[in-house]
Enzyme design. Structure first.
Site, PDB file in Angstrom:
ATOM      1  N   LYS A   1      -8.981  23.956   5.760  1.00 36.17           N
ATOM      2  CA  LYS A   1     -10.283  24.569   6.517  1.00 36.17           C
ATOM      3  C   LYS A   1     -10.807  23.734   7.986  1.00 36.17           C
ATOM      4  CE  LYS A   1     -11.870  25.510   1.689  1.00 36.17           C
ATOM      5  NZ  LYS A   1     -12.919  25.229   0.468  1.00 36.17           N
TER       6      LYS A   1
ATOM      7  N   ARG B   1      -0.562   2.586  -5.177  1.00 30.14           N
ATOM      8  CA  ARG B   1      -1.600   2.107  -5.502  1.00 30.14           C
ATOM      9  C   ARG B   1      -2.270   0.531  -5.705  1.00 30.14           C
ATOM     10  NH1 ARG B   1      -5.720   6.643  -5.488  1.00 30.14           N
ATOM     11  NH2 ARG B   1      -5.577   7.418  -3.348  1.00 30.14           N
TER      12      ARG B   1
ATOM     13  N   GLY C   1     -10.492  10.333   1.614  1.00 31.42           N
ATOM     14  CA  GLY C   1     -11.608  10.733   2.465  1.00 31.42           C
ATOM     15  C   GLY C   1     -12.665   9.379   3.072  1.00 31.42           C
TER      16      GLY C   1
ATOM     17  N   GLY D   1      -3.795  11.214   1.379  1.00 31.53           N
ATOM     18  CA  GLY D   1      -4.423  12.276   1.559  1.00 31.53           C
ATOM     19  C   GLY D   1      -3.085  13.173   1.476  1.00 31.53           C
TER      20      GLY D   1
END
Length: 403
Positions: free
Chosen positions: A203, A39, A383, A360
């Protein structure tokens, strides 16, 4: 809103100006040492451009979740030290628990053109995550212009991503933000076809809106990871003790029907890698079997796609012109259960398609498995990239000045 209509850093006149840059320095730390500096490296082009063009460069970022109070272990001091090495010049760290306190004000007041100051962790202030007006105004008082280069926080309406933009002359996207918008925006709105999307992870609930949005855009949806078993259950298969979102079975059934109506192909596992229990520790040895997707025993759980599924998915990827991947195929942290994820990553590495990894766990997987340099673009925001794929407006980009 067209993200491409927003100003980029090169649209600003930065010489002699105080420019606040929101970076994403939310890096992993172990005993005060940065263990992954991707990053920091990603932020360098924007910082270097501003230095070269005579700006006074004030950097800010969050790190971890200090929840509105100073926590020494979440100080950005190690980032300032690493940035100094990377830039080959002194980066002054404004050690201010108040973020915009006396130290910060003095450091900014003493700046010459081309100097760099890094503020303390913006989340030391409770108002940051609430987009409080007073803190936004304080940040704005330090600068003339604002550049947002933190795609990983672009889906958050915080003081340092959105609020401060109201208190400056002009604002713009940095190079990293512009690159994210270019790759993800083109993939979602104007993809080279066939356009294949690979969705994994745990999920179905996490990816509901992504599935709906992509049904209108993709030619093929490949489903893997824990979410695949709810789709298999929607087809009437028993899934044993595998991860199952029982409240979303009807939703998955509806998505399968809608895909058929639209002529969108949905690929589900045809075989599975099963075990008695989840591995403990996660990377520990585990005994597995391969069974057909409709033959998972009642007392077993599937923890990865099987070899036939890996072959099926890889073949689909090879014919694609654009591929977006978000979410691993199984428990990739375990060598025995990483085979499905490796097969998909390998297929992406070998294709000529534009390959976009949606941040992610997917980004962690391709980097850990050594395929990172073979991808067209690895998103820096898990996200944020998910919300982009959902078709949501990202407040951190929406707040920037129009061209």
């Amino acid at each position: 809103m067209s993200y491409l209509s927003k100003k980029n850093v090169e649209d600003l006149k930065v010489a002699g100006k105080r420019v606040l840059v929101r970076c994403d320095f939310n890096v992993p730390l172990k005993n005060g040492v940065i263990t992954d500096e991707n990053r920091i490296v990603a932020a360098l082009p924007t910082i270097q451009y501003l230095i070269n063009n005579g700006a006074k460069v004030i950097l800010c970022s969050h790190l971890g979740k200090p929840k509105g109070e100073p926590k020494p272990e979440l100080s950005l001091a190690p980032v300032a030290a690493r940035l100094s090495e990377k830039l080959g010049k002194d980066v002054v760290f404004a050690a201010d628990d108040n973020v915009v306190g006396d130290n910060a004000k003095a450091a900014v007041a003493a700046m010459k053109d081309g100097d760099v100051v890094l503020l303390q962790n913006t989340r030391y202030r409770a108002e940051e995550t609430k987009n409080g007006e007073a803190f936004s105004q304080e940040l704005g008082s330090l600068c003339d212009l604002f550049v947002n280069d933190a795609f990983g926080a672009a889906h958050r309406a915080h003081c340092s991503t959105v609020g401060v933009a109201s208190y400056v002359e002009e604002s713009a996207n940095g190079y990293l933000m512009a690159k994210e918008v270019q790759y993800l925006g083109s993939a979602v709105n104007n993809p080279a076809r066939p356009f294949v999307t690979i969705l994994g992870g745990a999920k179905v609930a996490d990816k509901l809106n992504v599935i709906e949005n992509l049904l209108n855009k993709a030619d093929t949806l490949i489903i893997g990871g824990g979410m695949a078993y709810t789709f298999l259950a929607a087809n009437g298969y028993g899934v044993g003790t595998s991860l199952l979102d029982s409240e979303k079975i009807d939703y998955c059934r509806e998505m399968l029907a809608r895909a058929e109506e639209k002529g969108v192909k949905i690929l589900l596992p045809v075989d599975c890698t099963i075990a008695k229990d989840f591995p403990t520790p996660i990377d520990g040895e585990i005994a597995v079997n391969i069974v057909a997707a409709d033959a998972i025993p009642d007392d077993m759980m599937s923890l990865d796609i099987g070899p036939a599924t890996a072959e099926l998915y890889a073949a689909e990827v090879k014919n694609a012109k654009t591929v977006v991947w978000n979410g691993p195929m199984g428990v990739f942290e375990n060598p025995t259960l990483a085979k499905g994820t490796i097969a998909v990553a390998k297929a992406l590495a070998e294709t000529d398609a534009i390959t976009i990894i949606g941040g992610g766990d997917s980004a962690a997987a391709v980097n850990t498995l050594g395929f990172g340099d073979k991808m067209s673009h690895i998103s820096t925001g898990g996200g944020a990239s998910l919300e982009f794929l959902e078709g949501k407006e990202l407040p951190g980009i929406a707040a920037m000045s129009d061209k």
